[in-house]
Design an enzyme around this catalytic site. Structure first.
Site, PDB file in Angstrom:
ATOM      1  N   HIS A 148       0.843  -1.201   0.000  1.00  3.10           N
ATOM      2  CA  HIS A 148       0.000   0.000   0.000  1.00  3.10           C
ATOM      3  C   HIS A 148       0.885   1.262   0.000  1.00  3.10           C
ATOM      4  O   HIS A 148       0.645   2.200  -0.771  1.00  3.10           O
ATOM      5  CB  HIS A 148      -0.911  -0.034   1.238  1.00  3.10           C
ATOM      6  CG  HIS A 148      -1.717   1.209   1.450  1.00  3.10           C
ATOM      7  ND1 HIS A 148      -3.047   1.308   1.094  1.00  3.10           N
ATOM      8  CD2 HIS A 148      -1.393   2.415   1.984  1.00  3.10           C
ATOM      9  CE1 HIS A 148      -3.490   2.521   1.394  1.00  3.10           C
ATOM     10  NE2 HIS A 148      -2.507   3.205   1.945  1.00  3.10           N
ATOM     11  N   GLU A 149       1.885   1.256   0.852  1.00  5.67           N
ATOM     12  CA  GLU A 149       2.785   2.421   0.922  1.00  5.67           C
ATOM     13  C   GLU A 149       3.554   2.593  -0.384  1.00  5.67           C
ATOM     14  O   GLU A 149       3.766   3.719  -0.854  1.00  5.67           O
ATOM     15  CB  GLU A 149       3.748   2.279   2.108  1.00  5.67           C
ATOM     16  CG  GLU A 149       3.066   2.314   3.475  1.00  5.67           C
ATOM     17  CD  GLU A 149       2.248   3.583   3.693  1.00  5.67           C
ATOM     18  OE1 GLU A 149       2.624   4.647   3.183  1.00  5.67           O
ATOM     19  OE2 GLU A 149       1.202   3.510   4.363  1.00  5.67           O
ATOM     20  N   GLU A 152      -6.210   6.417  -1.643  1.00  3.94           N
ATOM     21  CA  GLU A 152      -6.150   5.275  -0.727  1.00  3.94           C
ATOM     22  C   GLU A 152      -6.663   4.009  -1.414  1.00  3.94           C
ATOM     23  O   GLU A 152      -6.094   2.933  -1.241  1.00  3.94           O
ATOM     24  CB  GLU A 152      -6.961   5.556   0.545  1.00  3.94           C
ATOM     25  CG  GLU A 152      -6.419   6.689   1.413  1.00  3.94           C
ATOM     26  CD  GLU A 152      -4.996   6.464   1.918  1.00  3.94           C
ATOM     27  OE1 GLU A 152      -4.436   5.377   1.732  1.00  3.94           O
ATOM     28  OE2 GLU A 152      -4.442   7.410   2.496  1.00  3.94           O
TER      29      GLU A 152
HETATM   30 ZN   LIG Z   1      -2.443   5.244   2.512  1.00  5.19          ZN
END
Ligand SMILES: [Zn+2]
Length: 260
Positions: free
Chosen positions: A135-136, A194
């Site tokens: 995710h990062e 996100e």
């Molecule tokens: Zn994030």
């Protein structure tokens, strides 16, 4: 007793004459970024290289001021093992370190640095941790850090323009320079960013032989933690990752479809 991360305690004191930010005892040279600002009408021209340089210097300071896990520690060994196939993203070489702090968090910078907090590692299994790391990495791949920086910079350019005359060079105040640096370590991402980063985390899991449900599981875990005794230390991660329950459901559906 583990130390608490000291990001929040960062005090920015800048020298307006030398275009440098002083953070604690360290001086961060932002001349390049300010030069980029001065040369252009808008922040749109702040290049990836400018942002990467700011990230690099911020990360250097963070590493110097947080308890980085020793390379042969259990935390580092685990992180090295889990990230052995994650060498670069979009041509940017990745580097990973653990901060031995109780906070449940991880963050990425545009220069390819990923920092994972031991508080997060304690709570997540390998699949979940790889998902969060993915995710990062997704935030780097999506240029989210660069965009957050650009947004912060645009806001400042607008404010700066008020005090500048005749289209002359914008003069940043000390606090504006502080805001600029803070945008790197405390970026607020949009839900769209996100979602995209969650997709990336899912992809990293699948492509590296980890559980496709790692991403949804990690988010579900964070949702649960936010309702329990650990709420205060997951608060920070939640403040920058809104609507985790919805994100968990969405990425779980992606994993369901992948399994079919
Ligand atoms: Zn994030």
């Amino acid at each position: 007793m583990k130390q608490l991360l000291i990001i929040a305690a960062i005090l920015f004191v800048a020298s307006s004459a030398s275009a440098q930010i002083r953070i604690g005892k360290r001086t961060i040279n932002v001349e390049k970024a300010v030069q980029a600002a001065s040369d252009a009408a808008t922040a749109i021209t702040l290049s990836d290289e400018d942002v990467a340089e700011l990230c690099r210097e911020s990360i250097e300071w963070m590493d110097a001021n947080n308890p980085v896990a020793a390379p042969d520690s259990e935390y580092s060994s685990r992180l090295i093992r889990l990230t052995e196939n994650l060498k670069d993203v979009e041509g940017i070489p990745l580097n990973f370190k653990v901060y031995e702090v109780v906070d449940v968090n991880a963050f990425a910078c545009g220069d390819g640095s990923i920092r994972v907090f031991s508080g997060l590692m304690d709570l997540m299994d390998d699949d979940e941790l790889v998902a969060i790391i993915g995710h990062e990495i997704g935030h780097i791949a999506g240029h989210d850090v660069r965009d957050a920086m650009r947004t912060a910079y645009l806001a400042q350019a607008t404010r700066g323009a008020i005090s500048s005359t005749g289209g002359g060079l914008a003069k940043f105040t000390d606090s504006q320079l502080g805001d600029l640096a803070l945008a790197l370590t405390d970026a607020q991402f949009s839900q769209k960013q996100e979602f995209a980063a969650d997709d990336y985390g899912f992809k990293v899991c699948v492509e590296n032989g980890f559980n496709p449900y790692g991403m949804s599981s990690s988010l579900e875990k964070l949702v649960g933690l936010s309702q329990g005794a650990k709420a205060p230390i997951v608060q920070k991660m939640f403040s920058s990752h809104p609507d985790s329950a919805r994100r968990a459901a969405r990425i779980k559906e992606t994993a369901d479809n992948h399994q079919k």
